[in-house]
Write a protein that holds these residues in place. Structure first.
Motif: not given
Length: 286
Positions: A211-216, A262-266, A271-273
């Motif tokens: 969910f956090c990743r989707v939002v970000y 939003e902070a967790r998604g960022r 990290h992946v990038d």
């Protein structure tokens, strides 16, 4: 089978050709659509998955615990003869050892089975198919009456399982993941959420992370399809999560939780990038 030098050389050349084609495709996407290299690699990987090539070739596509099943297309009307219905070949996570064992230990076998029922029904729906109660009974090696009772128990908990009969009769309902995210937005912590919905903590944490990743990613890309590709979920899931996020943004009591999301998604995205740019193969010419 003993491989000759010529055969090994042929395999080596084939792998090199595949890598070259992947690189060419990635570059075409990067320069042709103005996507970042990271986004282009995600699209290439998804294309390989869709067309079952490379690492996703038949025989390698299934992960431990997954299975292939044939189910009715979700748009087929009720009452239509089975032989005339469109079928879809779908992949289901029949078993998730860690999550399923966690629920069985903490609750009981019925709770474990209900988790499996809901998980597979949602997976089928996201692949544009609907499982019947007979399908679930066959997969879980039980009888239809038990499946029907489990679905009724889930409904009492506010969970609507998207099986063929349920979906055609009552329409879309709330799934475990939606319930988990709703509780998370209400300031509940993962352990408490898992206890409330009788779900594994591992699954609840995965729902929240996704969910956090989707939002970000949606805030970054402003494109539902691109967000789905980058996060690795269906567009249906993206739409569902964004709807929950939009509703939460309208309520000032959720302000702190929204900032945390939003902070967790960022953190995840960066990290992946970073791994993509600075991984073990960075700087290596393919």
């Amino acid at each position: 089978m003993i491989q000759t030098y010529a055969h090994q050389k042929l395999l080596h050349e084939t792998r090199l050709d595949l890598k070259t084609l992947e690189t060419m495709f990635t570059n075409l996407i990067t320069f042709g659509t103005n996507c970042s290299p990271f986004e282009s690699e995600v699209i290439v990987e998804k294309a390989k998955e869709v067309f079952a090539i490379g690492d996703h070739a038949e025989g390698n596509i299934l992960q431990p615990g997954q299975m292939i099943w044939t189910a009715l297309d979700m748009n087929e009307p009720p009452g239509k003869p089975l032989h005339a219905c469109k079928l879809r070949r779908i992949i289901l996570a029949h078993i998730k050892p860690k999550e399923d064992a966690e629920v069985r230990r903490q609750y009981n076998r019925s709770a474990k089975r209900q988790q499996q029922i809901n998980r597979m029904a949602v997976e089928a729906q996201e692949q544009q198919a609907l499982l019947s109660q007979e399908d679930l009974a066959e997969i879980l090696d039980t009888d239809v009456r038990t499946i029907r009772r489990d679905i009724q128990d889930l409904r009492k908990q506010g969970i609507s399982v998207p099986t063929r009969g349920q979906q055609k009769d009552i329409g879309p309902g709330v799934t475990h993941r939606v319930q988990a995210i709703t509780l998370f937005l209400e300031e509940k912590e993962p352990v408490e959420i898992a206890r409330i919905i009788k779900h594994s903590l591992t699954a609840v944490e995965r729902y929240i992370d996704t969910f956090c990743r989707v939002v970000y990613c949606q805030r970054r890309f402003r494109n539902n399809l691109k967000t789905a590709l980058v996060v690795g979920v269906s567009v249906h899931t993206v739409n569902t999560y964004l709807g929950l996020h939009t509703d939460a943004c309208e309520d000032p009591t959720y302000r702190e939780r929204i900032a945390e999301i939003e902070a967790r998604g960022r953190v995840y995205y960066k990290h992946v990038d970073f791994k993509k740019k600075h991984g073990p193969n960075s700087g290596r010419k393919i």
